[in-house]
Write a protein that holds these residues in place. Structure first.
Motif, PDB file in Angstrom:
ATOM      1  N   HIS A   1       0.791  -1.215   0.000  1.00 37.90           N
ATOM      2  CA  HIS A   1       0.000   0.000   0.000  1.00 37.90           C
ATOM      3  C   HIS A   1       0.839   1.290   0.000  1.00 37.90           C
ATOM      4  O   HIS A   1       0.432   2.298  -0.545  1.00 37.90           O
ATOM      5  CB  HIS A   1      -0.904  -0.071   1.221  1.00 37.90           C
TER       6      HIS A   1
ATOM      7  N   ALA B   1       2.929   3.874  -3.505  1.00 43.97           N
ATOM      8  CA  ALA B   1       2.099   4.524  -4.521  1.00 43.97           C
ATOM      9  C   ALA B   1       2.928   5.199  -5.620  1.00 43.97           C
ATOM     10  O   ALA B   1       2.635   5.051  -6.807  1.00 43.97           O
ATOM     11  CB  ALA B   1       1.165   5.532  -3.859  1.00 43.97           C
TER      12      ALA B   1
ATOM     13  N   TRP C   1      -3.312  -3.802  -4.741  1.00 39.55           N
ATOM     14  CA  TRP C   1      -2.657  -3.198  -3.580  1.00 39.55           C
ATOM     15  C   TRP C   1      -2.815  -4.118  -2.381  1.00 39.55           C
ATOM     16  O   TRP C   1      -3.902  -4.626  -2.143  1.00 39.55           O
ATOM     17  CB  TRP C   1      -3.315  -1.865  -3.230  1.00 39.55           C
ATOM     18  N   TRP C   2      -1.786  -4.244  -1.600  1.00 41.36           N
ATOM     19  CA  TRP C   2      -1.866  -5.076  -0.411  1.00 41.36           C
ATOM     20  C   TRP C   2      -1.546  -4.233   0.813  1.00 41.36           C
ATOM     21  O   TRP C   2      -0.526  -3.549   0.844  1.00 41.36           O
ATOM     22  CB  TRP C   2      -0.900  -6.263  -0.529  1.00 41.36           C
ATOM     23  N   ASP C   3      -2.439  -4.299   1.796  1.00 38.95           N
ATOM     24  CA  ASP C   3      -2.298  -3.484   2.999  1.00 38.95           C
ATOM     25  C   ASP C   3      -2.047  -4.392   4.201  1.00 38.95           C
ATOM     26  O   ASP C   3      -2.922  -5.134   4.631  1.00 38.95           O
ATOM     27  CB  ASP C   3      -3.582  -2.663   3.203  1.00 38.95           C
TER      28      ASP C   3
ATOM     29  N   PHE D   1      -1.685  -3.667   7.258  1.00 36.83           N
ATOM     30  CA  PHE D   1      -2.408  -3.315   8.484  1.00 36.83           C
ATOM     31  C   PHE D   1      -3.812  -3.915   8.481  1.00 36.83           C
ATOM     32  O   PHE D   1      -4.340  -4.270   9.526  1.00 36.83           O
ATOM     33  CB  PHE D   1      -2.465  -1.794   8.657  1.00 36.83           C
ATOM     34  N   VAL D   2      -4.415  -4.006   7.296  1.00 37.24           N
ATOM     35  CA  VAL D   2      -5.713  -4.671   7.211  1.00 37.24           C
ATOM     36  C   VAL D   2      -5.522  -6.161   7.505  1.00 37.24           C
ATOM     37  O   VAL D   2      -6.319  -6.784   8.198  1.00 37.24           O
ATOM     38  CB  VAL D   2      -6.361  -4.437   5.827  1.00 37.24           C
TER      39      VAL D   2
ATOM     40  N   ALA E   1      -5.238  -6.575  11.178  1.00 41.08           N
ATOM     41  CA  ALA E   1      -6.558  -6.533  11.834  1.00 41.08           C
ATOM     42  C   ALA E   1      -7.198  -7.923  11.785  1.00 41.08           C
ATOM     43  O   ALA E   1      -7.791  -8.390  12.761  1.00 41.08           O
ATOM     44  CB  ALA E   1      -7.463  -5.500  11.159  1.00 41.08           C
ATOM     45  N   ARG E   2      -7.064  -8.602  10.650  1.00 37.87           N
ATOM     46  CA  ARG E   2      -7.622  -9.950  10.542  1.00 37.87           C
ATOM     47  C   ARG E   2      -6.949 -10.905  11.520  1.00 37.87           C
ATOM     48  O   ARG E   2      -7.614 -11.646  12.245  1.00 37.87           O
ATOM     49  CB  ARG E   2      -7.432 -10.466   9.112  1.00 37.87           C
TER      50      ARG E   2
ATOM     51  N   LEU F   1      -8.109 -10.155  15.061  1.00 38.22           N
ATOM     52  CA  LEU F   1      -9.510 -10.104  15.489  1.00 38.22           C
ATOM     53  C   LEU F   1     -10.424 -11.158  14.874  1.00 38.22           C
ATOM     54  O   LEU F   1     -11.499 -11.417  15.410  1.00 38.22           O
ATOM     55  CB  LEU F   1     -10.083  -8.708  15.159  1.00 38.22           C
TER      56      LEU F   1
ATOM     57  N   ASP G   1     -12.329 -14.563  13.655  1.00 39.05           N
ATOM     58  CA  ASP G   1     -12.566 -15.863  14.265  1.00 39.05           C
ATOM     59  C   ASP G   1     -11.546 -16.858  13.742  1.00 39.05           C
ATOM     60  O   ASP G   1     -11.267 -16.912  12.542  1.00 39.05           O
ATOM     61  CB  ASP G   1     -13.976 -16.376  13.903  1.00 39.05           C
TER      62      ASP G   1
ATOM     63  N   PRO H   1     -10.236 -15.506  -0.356  1.00 42.21           N
ATOM     64  CA  PRO H   1     -11.294 -15.097  -1.288  1.00 42.21           C
ATOM     65  C   PRO H   1     -10.961 -15.604  -2.690  1.00 42.21           C
ATOM     66  O   PRO H   1      -9.821 -15.468  -3.144  1.00 42.21           O
ATOM     67  CB  PRO H   1     -11.280 -13.571  -1.222  1.00 42.21           C
TER      68      PRO H   1
ATOM     69  N   LEU I   1      -1.786 -15.004   2.753  1.00 42.56           N
ATOM     70  CA  LEU I   1      -2.081 -13.935   1.788  1.00 42.56           C
ATOM     71  C   LEU I   1      -1.057 -12.808   1.903  1.00 42.56           C
ATOM     72  O   LEU I   1      -0.574 -12.548   2.993  1.00 42.56           O
ATOM     73  CB  LEU I   1      -3.489 -13.380   2.038  1.00 42.56           C
TER      74      LEU I   1
END
Lengths: 400, 399
Positions: B34, B37, B59-61, B63-64, B67-68, B71, B73, B81, B122
């Motif tokens: 990410h 740029a 784009w690969w983030d 921080f997202v 979060a997975r 948090l 399950d 996906p 991923l």
């Protein structure tokens, strides 16, 4: 209890009341660059609600600029199949969609030939209209401040002051300055739904807008209903699809629109700014399109397909909404369309039309372009089936 | 902070025009973190100038992803996906060009339970090696300097200086400081391929490495060939999968590795830092593993299936620009091209011509490269008759 950051409060609102993320859902977020703080907080909030996967499709307007400047003419209409099929699959899976608007590069298309700009509408996808119409996703569009956007909205202010002002105004119109933003939105949505119900009772045959440069009559279907506030997915999951939302809207008869209309606010379309729009309609078609700037972009979009020159939406915004009172032009449809009554060229929400024969006549197009035609000076009347005129809106106040 | 826009343009041109070798009308897929740029925009510009039909950026983030990992399950973490694999399939069917920008900071994942991390690989998806083996796409990977990566590589420098230093190093190792970087790489690749061909011609029975802490014999399979990193698609498009690349490599005999070896550089594997690695081999197996730092992490990796045997041996001569910098980049792309290296774990079979040899190549779910070469390490070839032939002395080819 920990104090939430602004981004976390925003994320909770968007996830709980806006998109209403369901346990086990896939969530796809289309996100402008520079909205990271909000998007990462949304990802966290969605996972806490039990999302199965949060997918972020980052969008960089400056990569698009490179295409419009340098790509070969004949390739510009090419749309990669992947994002569209991804959306359709998300619909089949009853997924959740969000669009976080930050408009970080308002000048991204400066110097680009408007004719070329009109040929590439990415990241808009025709499949997104399809999944909206099929009502297969719960979704929400919301906005988050960026420095670039602040410079565009408040060019006369110092950059840091401009950003602070935009941040405060977005927080105000998104009702994040309320103690309980979620409750505030539930209340506002109930008010808007009540206004829609009153319009539905009247069953007007047409609406007439009159004001400076505007005298436009828009025919309505006998069976189309006015909607507001929230959408229901086919299986009943509700989402407040725009945050903020202030409009009451319906799908007009695309064959019965006549007269002239002057836009009351500038329009941002696929990166181009179109100011002073004036359109003449005959028998439902936009037969003449003028503007003070970038008229060609709108003309080229209105020529996209058969339905692109006809109306797919008419919406009424009353004066009690929070956006217009600020007097700010946000150069952004989500906000500006909720500042004033508006019409849209292109695709319609045909699910608001109940009768099948009429629904088949609802306008179809791969585009959907809203532009503002309301202001306190523009009067709105309803025309009954007997041809009587009934005041609907005067100086922004409901008359019914 | 000096303006790096000219270097960005030259790097983008090198990746587009030489590395991936983008052709008019091709789709160009770009994978980037990410915070890259500027580099992505430069690559898009170069791509369209070379006639790309569409530049599609994934784009690969991190921080997202964090979060997975924090948090989500537990039972959802294996979920991938489907569109990511389908997109690769589409790119392969389109005979697209692909460019990956590298240079990330794995410390973003500090504190995450390694067991949870191991379940979410991923943006890597299982379709990646499939598409690579099909040779339908022309692709490359190259470095993109960014602040977080710079801070990881040069933690003692203030942020701006760290980024500036990293830029200087990347400009140097990518040969952007020459008048004609593409010309410089064509020449370098000719030299690398010529070295590989000379080594293949000799068809040594084994390679012997000796130097401080190292006395290691690595057996080679009868039909092995040495290769440089220039690939050709089934449609005949040449491309260079790594920018920079300095190595020639082959697949060793996993049962004939004996002696001991000391790593000449630290490394980072799956987020663990390791330095001063010392390994003893007997009959092909790593029988003893020590390290100044990270020994346990390395031992746990080596305990995986096939990970205690070699899957690769690569030689890097003294003309290579990465090793002399002495920098650890925490990026395999750069670190493995710093010095001669061996890899524990999985092998490529394409350097082996006989099917019988291919069947003997090592198999493993992991592939861990570590550097064992330096100017002080002598490399000899051992012929089938048992003669010893000097290969590298002080980093220079001896034939």
């Amino acid at each position: 209890m920990a104090v939430l950051t602004d981004a976390e409060r925003f994320a909770e609102l968007v996830v709980e009341v806006g998109a209403n993320v369901q346990e086990g859902q896939e969530v796809e977020i289309l996100a402008d660059f520079e909205t990271e703080e909000a998007v990462r907080a949304i990802a966290g909030a969605a996972y806490r609600r039990g999302a199965r996967y949060v997918d972020v499709w980052w969008w960089d307007a400056l990569v698009k600029r490179e295409r419009l400047l340098h790509a070969r003419e004949e390739t510009l209409a090419y749309v990669p199949p992947e994002p569209g099929s991804r959306l359709l699959r998300l619909g089949e899976e009853r997924g959740c969609r969000m669009w976080i608007v930050g408009n970080p590069q308002p000048d991204a298309l400066e110097g680009v030939d408007p004719e070329r700009a009109g040929r590439d509408l990415m990241p808009r996808l025709k499949e997104s209209t399809e999944v909206v119409t099929a009502q297969t996703t719960n979704w929400c569009i919301a906005s988050w401040p960026t420095p670039g956007w602040a410079r565009q909205v408040f060019p006369e202010l110092e950059p840091t002051v401009a950003f602070e002002r935009l941040r405060a105004e977005l927080a105000h119109v998104t009702r994040l300055d309320e103690e309980d933003p979620s409750a505030a939105w539930r209340a506002r949505v109930a008010e808007l739904k009540a206004a829609a119900a009153r319009l539905n009772e009247r069953r007007f045959d047409a609406l007439r807008f009159r004001g400076p440069g505007t005298d436009l009559t828009i025919g309505l279907f006998g069976s189309s209903s006015w909607r507001a506030g929230s959408f229901e997915r086919v299986d009943g999951v509700e989402s407040v699809v725009n945050l903020p939302t202030e409009e009451v809207f319906t799908t007009p008869d695309p064959a019965r629109v006549d007269g002239v209309v002057r836009a009351t606010k500038p329009l941002e379309l696929a990166g181009s700014l179109i100011d002073g729009i004036a359109v003449r309609f005959e028998g439902g078609r936009a037969v003449q399109i003028d503007a003070d700037s970038n008229a060609d972009v709108l003309r080229s979009v209105a020529a996209k397909d058969d339905g692109a020159a006809r109306l797919g939406e008419v919406a009424i915004v009353d004066g009690s909404g929070r956006i217009d009172a600020l007097g700010t032009v946000f150069w952004n449809t989500l906000l500006d369309e909720n500042a004033a009554s508006h019409i849209a060229l292109g695709g319609s929400y045909d699910f608001v039309v109940e009768d099948e024969t009429e629904r088949a006549r609802a306008n179809q197009s791969e585009i959907h372009v809203d532009f503002m035609i309301g202001s306190p000076e523009v009067e709105v009347d309803g025309i009954t089936r007997d041809g009587e005129s009934v005041p609907v809106l005067r100086r922004g106040a409901w008359q019914i | 902070m000096p303006d790096r826009s000219r270097d960005l343009e030259r790097l983008a041109e090198l990746l587009v025009g030489f590395g991936a070798n983008v052709q008019p009308g091709q789709i160009l897929a770009v994978t980037a973190y990410h915070d890259m740029a500027e580099a992505v925009r430069a690559v898009a510009r170069a791509g369209y100038r070379h006639g790309a039909r569409y530049v599609d950026v994934f784009w690969w983030d991190m921080f997202v992803k964090r979060a997975r990992l924090e948090l989500a399950d537990e039972e959802t973490l294996d979920y991938v996906p489907p569109w990511i694999g389908q997109r690769l399939r589409w790119l392969a069917d389109e005979r697209a060009a692909r460019i990956s920008l590298t240079g990330s900071d794995s410390t973003i994942f500090e504190g995450i339970d390694p067991a949870r991390m191991g379940r979410d690989l991923l943006p890597y998806v299982k379709e990646v090696p499939v598409v690579v083996n099909e040779r339908l796409t022309n692709w490359t990977a190259g470095p993109s300097p960014n602040p977080r990566w710079a801070q990881r590589v040069h933690p003692d420098l203030p942020p701006e200086e760290a980024l500036e230093k990293l830029w200087e190093e990347i400009v140097h190792v990518c040969r952007l400081d020459t008048d004609d970087p593409v010309g410089a790489w064509r020449e370098r690749m000719r030299a690398i391929v010529a070295s590989a061909d000379r080594m293949s011609e000799r068809s040594f029975d084994a390679i012997h490495l000796s130097g401080p802490g190292t006395d290691l014999t690595v057996g080679l399979l009868p039909s092995h060939r040495w290769l440089g990193a220039d690939f050709t698609t089934i449609d005949g498009r040449t491309h260079y999968p790594n920018i920079p690349t300095e190595e020639i490599f082959t697949t060793p005999d996993p049962e004939r590795v004996d002696g001991h070896v000391r790593a000449t550089m630290p490394l980072e594997v799956y987020g663990s830092f390791m330095s001063g690695i010392r390994i003893e081999f007997a009959g092909g197996r790593a029988t003893k593993i020590d390290a100044d730092e990270g020994a346990d992490a390395l031992r746990s990796i080596v305990a995986k299936d096939g990970a205690d045997r070699l899957g690769e041996i690569a030689l890097v001569d003294g003309e290579g620009r990465i090793g002399p910098l002495g920098t650890v980049f925490f990026e395999t792309l750069l670190d493995e091209n710093a010095a001669s290296h061996i890899a524990l774990g999985n092998a490529y079979t394409f350097p082996l011509e006989d099917e019988a040899d291919q069947a003997r190549a090592n198999r493993s779910p992991v592939h861990v490269d570590f550097m064992i070469g330096s100017p002080e390490v002598d490399v000899d070839g051992i012929t089938r008759e048992g003669d010893r032939v000097p290969v590298l002395r002080g980093g220079a080819w001896q034939f």
